[in-house]
Design an enzyme around this catalytic site. Structure first.
Site, PDB file in Angstrom:
ATOM      1  N   PHE A  20      14.459   3.984   9.982  1.00  0.00           N
ATOM      2  CA  PHE A  20      13.109   3.523   9.671  1.00  0.00           C
ATOM      3  C   PHE A  20      12.217   4.749   9.585  1.00  0.00           C
ATOM      4  O   PHE A  20      12.135   5.540  10.517  1.00  0.00           O
ATOM      5  CB  PHE A  20      12.588   2.536  10.720  1.00  0.00           C
ATOM      6  CG  PHE A  20      11.425   1.753  10.192  1.00  0.00           C
ATOM      7  CD1 PHE A  20      11.628   0.592   9.454  1.00  0.00           C
ATOM      8  CD2 PHE A  20      10.125   2.187  10.386  1.00  0.00           C
ATOM      9  CE1 PHE A  20      10.561  -0.119   8.927  1.00  0.00           C
ATOM     10  CE2 PHE A  20       9.044   1.488   9.873  1.00  0.00           C
ATOM     11  CZ  PHE A  20       9.262   0.324   9.146  1.00  0.00           C
ATOM     12  N   VAL A  21      11.581   4.910   8.430  1.00  0.00           N
ATOM     13  CA  VAL A  21      10.794   6.118   8.190  1.00  0.00           C
ATOM     14  C   VAL A  21       9.313   5.802   8.038  1.00  0.00           C
ATOM     15  O   VAL A  21       8.932   4.692   7.675  1.00  0.00           O
ATOM     16  CB  VAL A  21      11.298   6.874   6.936  1.00  0.00           C
ATOM     17  CG1 VAL A  21      12.684   7.418   7.159  1.00  0.00           C
ATOM     18  CG2 VAL A  21      11.269   5.972   5.710  1.00  0.00           C
ATOM     19  N   ASP A  24       4.503   2.994   6.550  1.00  0.00           N
ATOM     20  CA  ASP A  24       3.838   2.664   7.811  1.00  0.00           C
ATOM     21  C   ASP A  24       4.783   2.069   8.835  1.00  0.00           C
ATOM     22  O   ASP A  24       5.873   1.596   8.514  1.00  0.00           O
ATOM     23  CB  ASP A  24       2.725   1.641   7.566  1.00  0.00           C
ATOM     24  CG  ASP A  24       3.284   0.247   7.262  1.00  0.00           C
ATOM     25  OD1 ASP A  24       4.155   0.150   6.374  1.00  0.00           O
ATOM     26  OD2 ASP A  24       2.874  -0.721   7.920  1.00  0.00           O
ATOM     27  N   LYS A  65       0.818  -1.188   0.000  1.00  0.00           N
ATOM     28  CA  LYS A  65       0.000   0.000   0.000  1.00  0.00           C
ATOM     29  C   LYS A  65       0.864   1.255   0.000  1.00  0.00           C
ATOM     30  O   LYS A  65       0.406   2.353  -0.315  1.00  0.00           O
ATOM     31  CB  LYS A  65      -0.869   0.025   1.282  1.00  0.00           C
ATOM     32  CG  LYS A  65      -1.722  -1.200   1.459  1.00  0.00           C
ATOM     33  CD  LYS A  65      -2.294  -1.240   2.887  1.00  0.00           C
ATOM     34  CE  LYS A  65      -2.660  -2.647   3.248  1.00  0.00           C
ATOM     35  NZ  LYS A  65      -2.865  -2.811   4.684  1.00  0.00           N
ATOM     36  N   GLY A  66       2.112   1.098   0.394  1.00  0.00           N
ATOM     37  CA  GLY A  66       2.967   2.247   0.689  1.00  0.00           C
ATOM     38  C   GLY A  66       3.160   3.228  -0.456  1.00  0.00           C
ATOM     39  O   GLY A  66       3.354   4.420  -0.235  1.00  0.00           O
ATOM     40  N   GLU A 117       7.546   2.432  -6.311  1.00  0.00           N
ATOM     41  CA  GLU A 117       7.720   1.924  -4.946  1.00  0.00           C
ATOM     42  C   GLU A 117       7.938   3.088  -3.980  1.00  0.00           C
ATOM     43  O   GLU A 117       8.440   4.142  -4.366  1.00  0.00           O
ATOM     44  CB  GLU A 117       8.951   1.034  -4.932  1.00  0.00           C
ATOM     45  CG  GLU A 117       8.911  -0.317  -4.332  1.00  0.00           C
ATOM     46  CD  GLU A 117       8.104  -0.656  -3.134  1.00  0.00           C
ATOM     47  OE1 GLU A 117       7.239   0.101  -2.678  1.00  0.00           O
ATOM     48  OE2 GLU A 117       8.372  -1.742  -2.600  1.00  0.00           O
ATOM     49  N   ASP A 118       7.558   2.885  -2.744  1.00  0.00           N
ATOM     50  CA  ASP A 118       7.821   3.910  -1.742  1.00  0.00           C
ATOM     51  C   ASP A 118       9.285   3.912  -1.325  1.00  0.00           C
ATOM     52  O   ASP A 118       9.916   4.961  -1.259  1.00  0.00           O
ATOM     53  CB  ASP A 118       6.908   3.745  -0.508  1.00  0.00           C
ATOM     54  CG  ASP A 118       6.907   2.331   0.072  1.00  0.00           C
ATOM     55  OD1 ASP A 118       7.628   1.456  -0.455  1.00  0.00           O
ATOM     56  OD2 ASP A 118       6.171   2.100   1.049  1.00  0.00           O
ATOM     57  N   ASP A 135      14.718  -1.008  -0.013  1.00  0.00           N
ATOM     58  CA  ASP A 135      15.439  -1.297   1.230  1.00  0.00           C
ATOM     59  C   ASP A 135      16.410  -2.457   0.983  1.00  0.00           C
ATOM     60  O   ASP A 135      17.480  -2.254   0.422  1.00  0.00           O
ATOM     61  CB  ASP A 135      14.395  -1.592   2.309  1.00  0.00           C
ATOM     62  CG  ASP A 135      14.966  -1.771   3.698  1.00  0.00           C
ATOM     63  OD1 ASP A 135      15.990  -1.142   4.008  1.00  0.00           O
ATOM     64  OD2 ASP A 135      14.393  -2.539   4.488  1.00  0.00           O
ATOM     65  N   ARG A 152       0.567   6.101   7.733  1.00  0.00           N
ATOM     66  CA  ARG A 152       0.629   6.228   6.273  1.00  0.00           C
ATOM     67  C   ARG A 152       0.114   7.586   5.803  1.00  0.00           C
ATOM     68  O   ARG A 152       0.507   8.083   4.752  1.00  0.00           O
ATOM     69  CB  ARG A 152      -0.205   5.125   5.602  1.00  0.00           C
ATOM     70  CG  ARG A 152       0.347   3.722   5.764  1.00  0.00           C
ATOM     71  CD  ARG A 152      -0.343   2.783   4.799  1.00  0.00           C
ATOM     72  NE  ARG A 152      -0.128   1.377   5.090  1.00  0.00           N
ATOM     73  CZ  ARG A 152       0.913   0.661   4.690  1.00  0.00           C
ATOM     74  NH1 ARG A 152       1.868   1.231   3.991  1.00  0.00           N
ATOM     75  NH2 ARG A 152       1.016  -0.618   4.997  1.00  0.00           N
ATOM     76  N   LYS A 199      17.499   3.092   0.441  1.00  0.00           N
ATOM     77  CA  LYS A 199      18.438   2.855   1.544  1.00  0.00           C
ATOM     78  C   LYS A 199      19.516   1.904   1.040  1.00  0.00           C
ATOM     79  O   LYS A 199      19.468   0.711   1.313  1.00  0.00           O
ATOM     80  CB  LYS A 199      17.712   2.193   2.730  1.00  0.00           C
ATOM     81  CG  LYS A 199      16.834   3.096   3.551  1.00  0.00           C
ATOM     82  CD  LYS A 199      16.467   2.423   4.879  1.00  0.00           C
ATOM     83  CE  LYS A 199      15.008   2.095   4.935  1.00  0.00           C
ATOM     84  NZ  LYS A 199      14.581   1.470   6.215  1.00  0.00           N
TER      85      LYS A 199
HETATM   86  P1  IMP Z   1      12.679  -4.474   0.622  1.00  0.00           P
HETATM   87  O1  IMP Z   1      12.047  -5.684   0.006  1.00  0.00           O
HETATM   88  O2  IMP Z   1      13.500  -4.813   1.821  1.00  0.00           O
HETATM   89  O3  IMP Z   1      13.432  -3.616  -0.374  1.00  0.00           O
HETATM   90  O4  IMP Z   1      11.534  -3.635   1.282  1.00  0.00           O
HETATM   91  C1  IMP Z   1      10.611  -2.997   0.588  1.00  0.00           C
HETATM   92  C2  IMP Z   1       9.426  -2.658   1.459  1.00  0.00           C
HETATM   93  O5  IMP Z   1       9.706  -2.676   2.857  1.00  0.00           O
HETATM   94  C3  IMP Z   1       9.000  -1.264   1.161  1.00  0.00           C
HETATM   95  O6  IMP Z   1       8.115  -1.233   0.089  1.00  0.00           O
HETATM   96  C4  IMP Z   1       8.329  -0.847   2.453  1.00  0.00           C
HETATM   97  O7  IMP Z   1       6.984  -1.254   2.424  1.00  0.00           O
HETATM   98  C5  IMP Z   1       9.050  -1.626   3.517  1.00  0.00           C
HETATM   99  N1  IMP Z   1      10.031  -0.760   4.193  1.00  0.00           N
HETATM  100  C6  IMP Z   1      11.373  -0.806   4.091  1.00  0.00           C
HETATM  101  N2  IMP Z   1      11.954   0.145   4.830  1.00  0.00           N
HETATM  102  C7  IMP Z   1      10.946   0.830   5.404  1.00  0.00           C
HETATM  103  C8  IMP Z   1      10.892   1.983   6.275  1.00  0.00           C
HETATM  104  O8  IMP Z   1      11.897   2.590   6.670  1.00  0.00           O
HETATM  105  N3  IMP Z   1       9.653   2.386   6.644  1.00  0.00           N
HETATM  106  C9  IMP Z   1       8.511   1.788   6.231  1.00  0.00           C
HETATM  107  N4  IMP Z   1       8.515   0.737   5.407  1.00  0.00           N
HETATM  108  C10 IMP Z   1       9.725   0.258   5.003  1.00  0.00           C
HETATM  109 MG    MG Z   2       6.054  -0.995   0.200  1.00  0.00          MG
END
Ligand code: IMP
Ligand code: MG
Length: 181
Positions: free
Chosen positions: A154-155, A161, A45-46, A101-102, A105, A167, A133
């Site tokens: 962590f944001v 969220d 949803k982000g 994407e939001d 990470d 959100r 990140k």
């Molecule tokens: P990844 O698969 O680790 O790259 O993570 C992607 C998803 O993790 C993002 O779309 C977010 O929904 C969530 N996420 C990663 N870091 C944060 C953060 O700092 N705050 C909130 N959601 C995060």
């Molecule tokens: Mg996300």
């Protein structure tokens, strides 16, 4: 701050900073697409607020689709495995695709999605993420468009969220250490 939801939260990027950066990203994407049509795929949803704003900063004939994945549990830690919870509504074969994407990470989510989408033979596949990140990366993946690179924080806010909360904050804030109430 105007509302109590902000109590104890440090603003990392204000709504104005976000708006300015999103406008720049939209202009860049408009130039790169060179008049071709675009399918914008939001990762629920982000990414919803970012997609809503970015799409209006792009001067291109665009359609929307959405996917949902799960990798994070209720808190801040990833479970590692990515699962598709909601698939695309329409085929992307032969289309110009922009995944929205939001936050990028570990890269697990976008690597998984990129693999999935490439199998459907889009004409082009680009990735736009509002936040990146890079220090947290596990899977090697870069976005074509990055709003802001941030350190390992962590944001929350502007779609992002903590346990489904925050959100709807208009600004991006840093989640304080320790579990909030
Ligand atoms: P990844 O698969 O680790 O790259 O993570 C992607 C998803 O993790 C993002 O779309 C977010 O929904 C969530 N996420 C990663 N870091 C944060 C953060 O700092 N705050 C909130 N959601 C995060
Ligand atoms: Mg996300």
């Amino acid at each position: 701050m105007a509302t109590t939801i902000y109590q104890g939260l440090e603003v990392l990027f204000s709504r104005q900073q976000i708006a300015e950066r999103v406008a720049e990203m939209g202009a860049q994407i408009t130039r790169d697409l060179n008049g071709e049509k675009l399918v914008m795929i939001g990762v629920l949803k982000g990414a919803a607020p970012f997609l809503a704003d970015l799409s209006r900063a792009i001067q291109i004939d665009a359609t929307f689709d959405f996917v949902a994945t799960s990798s994070y549990g209720k808190g801040q830690r990833s479970s590692g495995a990515v699962k598709l919870i909601k698939d695309l509504d329409h085929s992307i074969e032969g289309k110009n695709v922009l995944v929205v994407e939001d936050i990028l990470d570990t890269g697990l989510t976008l690597s998984y999605l990129r693999k999935l989408f490439v199998q459907q033979h889009p004409k082009s596949l680009r990735i736009a993420t509002l936040l990146d990140k890079p220090s947290r990366r596990i899977e090697k993946i870069d976005a074509d468009y990055v709003g802001f690179s941030i350190p390992n924080l962590f944001v929350i806010g502007y779609g992002m969220d903590y346990a489904e909360r925050y959100r709807n904050l208009p600004d991006i804030c840093v989640m304080p250490a320790g579990e909030p109430e």
